[in-house]
Design a protein around this motif. Sequence first.
Motif, PDB file in Angstrom:
ATOM      1  N   ILE A 184       0.440  -1.045  -0.109  1.00  8.83           N
ATOM      2  CA  ILE A 184      -0.052   0.003   0.124  1.00  8.83           C
ATOM      3  C   ILE A 184       1.196   1.330  -0.376  1.00  8.83           C
ATOM      4  CG2 ILE A 184      -1.665   1.753   1.251  1.00  8.83           C
ATOM      5  CD1 ILE A 184      -2.854  -1.573   2.241  1.00  8.83           C
TER       6      ILE A 184
ATOM      7  N   TYR B 206       2.249   1.998  -3.494  1.00  9.24           N
ATOM      8  CA  TYR B 206       0.753   2.154  -4.372  1.00  9.24           C
ATOM      9  C   TYR B 206       0.884   3.284  -3.999  1.00  9.24           C
ATOM     10  CZ  TYR B 206      -3.162   2.887  -6.958  1.00  9.24           C
ATOM     11  OH  TYR B 206      -3.788   3.337  -7.137  1.00  9.24           O
TER      12      TYR B 206
ATOM     13  N   PHE C 223      -6.585   6.934  -0.880  1.00  9.14           N
ATOM     14  CA  PHE C 223      -6.409   5.085  -0.656  1.00  9.14           C
ATOM     15  C   PHE C 223      -7.702   4.107  -0.621  1.00  9.14           C
ATOM     16  CE2 PHE C 223      -5.077   1.158  -0.049  1.00  9.14           C
ATOM     17  CZ  PHE C 223      -4.850   1.006  -1.026  1.00  9.14           C
TER      18      PHE C 223
ATOM     19  N   ALA D 264     -10.092   2.120  -2.202  1.00 13.15           N
ATOM     20  CA  ALA D 264      -9.617   0.740  -1.740  1.00 13.15           C
ATOM     21  C   ALA D 264     -11.012   0.199  -1.332  1.00 13.15           C
ATOM     22  CB  ALA D 264      -8.633   0.848  -1.220  1.00 13.15           C
ATOM     23  N   VAL D 265     -11.152   1.113  -0.141  1.00 11.86           N
ATOM     24  CA  VAL D 265     -12.429   0.165   0.949  1.00 11.86           C
ATOM     25  C   VAL D 265     -13.528   0.952   1.683  1.00 11.86           C
ATOM     26  CG1 VAL D 265     -10.931  -1.720   1.510  1.00 11.86           C
ATOM     27  CG2 VAL D 265     -10.457   0.536   2.986  1.00 11.86           C
TER      28      VAL D 265
ATOM     29  N   THR E 104     -10.761  -7.615   3.508  1.00 14.43           N
ATOM     30  CA  THR E 104     -10.849  -6.104   3.527  1.00 14.43           C
ATOM     31  C   THR E 104      -9.518  -7.121   3.090  1.00 14.43           C
ATOM     32  OG1 THR E 104     -12.198  -5.579   5.288  1.00 14.43           O
ATOM     33  CG2 THR E 104      -9.991  -4.132   4.369  1.00 14.43           C
TER      34      THR E 104
ATOM     35  N   ARG F 129      -9.921  -7.527  -0.593  1.00 18.63           N
ATOM     36  CA  ARG F 129     -10.486  -6.224  -1.399  1.00 18.63           C
ATOM     37  C   ARG F 129      -9.349  -5.330  -1.541  1.00 18.63           C
ATOM     38  NH1 ARG F 129     -15.418  -3.801   2.185  1.00 18.63           N
ATOM     39  NH2 ARG F 129     -15.053  -1.614   0.413  1.00 18.63           N
ATOM     40  N   VAL F 130      -8.314  -5.398  -0.959  1.00 23.22           N
ATOM     41  CA  VAL F 130      -7.098  -4.192  -0.378  1.00 23.22           C
ATOM     42  C   VAL F 130      -6.002  -4.979  -2.251  1.00 23.22           C
ATOM     43  CG1 VAL F 130      -5.431  -3.294  -0.110  1.00 23.22           C
ATOM     44  CG2 VAL F 130      -7.449  -2.797   1.022  1.00 23.22           C
ATOM     45  N   SER F 131      -6.153  -6.112  -2.281  1.00 24.72           N
ATOM     46  CA  SER F 131      -5.501  -7.099  -3.047  1.00 24.72           C
ATOM     47  C   SER F 131      -5.585  -6.808  -4.878  1.00 24.72           C
ATOM     48  CB  SER F 131      -5.167  -8.619  -2.319  1.00 24.72           C
ATOM     49  OG  SER F 131      -4.257  -8.320  -1.466  1.00 24.72           O
TER      50      SER F 131
ATOM     51  N   PHE G 111      -8.637  -4.521  -5.098  1.00 23.23           N
ATOM     52  CA  PHE G 111      -7.989  -3.058  -5.796  1.00 23.23           C
ATOM     53  C   PHE G 111      -6.250  -2.669  -6.312  1.00 23.23           C
ATOM     54  CE2 PHE G 111      -6.892   1.263  -4.823  1.00 23.23           C
ATOM     55  CZ  PHE G 111      -7.229   1.800  -5.550  1.00 23.23           C
ATOM     56  N   LEU G 112      -5.585  -3.048  -5.839  1.00 27.32           N
ATOM     57  CA  LEU G 112      -4.170  -2.781  -6.164  1.00 27.32           C
ATOM     58  C   LEU G 112      -3.534  -3.791  -7.496  1.00 27.32           C
ATOM     59  CD1 LEU G 112      -1.671  -3.760  -2.756  1.00 27.32           C
ATOM     60  CD2 LEU G 112      -2.625  -1.516  -3.896  1.00 27.32           C
TER      61      LEU G 112
ATOM     62  N   ALA H 233      -5.555  -1.908 -10.193  1.00 30.54           N
ATOM     63  CA  ALA H 233      -4.930  -0.233 -10.314  1.00 30.54           C
ATOM     64  C   ALA H 233      -3.527  -0.350 -11.282  1.00 30.54           C
ATOM     65  CB  ALA H 233      -4.512  -0.046  -9.134  1.00 30.54           C
TER      66      ALA H 233
END
Length: 60
Positions: A9, A12, A23, A27-28, A47, A50-52, A54-55, A58
């Motif tokens: 994160i 990023y 961010f 992301a969340v 969660t 979801r973040v993974s 998103f990364l 993106a």
Amino acid sequence: MRHPLLGEIEQYIERHGLSPTRFGRLAVKDPRFVYDLRAGRTPRLVTQSRVSAFLRQADS
């Protein structure tokens, strides 16, 4: 202990010039997410997923 996802994160955020708040919202939908991770929060598995996602999305 620092969560492994936090390193990704942070990279990023720097690469894309985002604030931690922005961010988290993107992301969340949690503007405090990065700050809470920095303070030691361990996110739930859903969660983290979801973040993974998103990364990955993106940077693709």
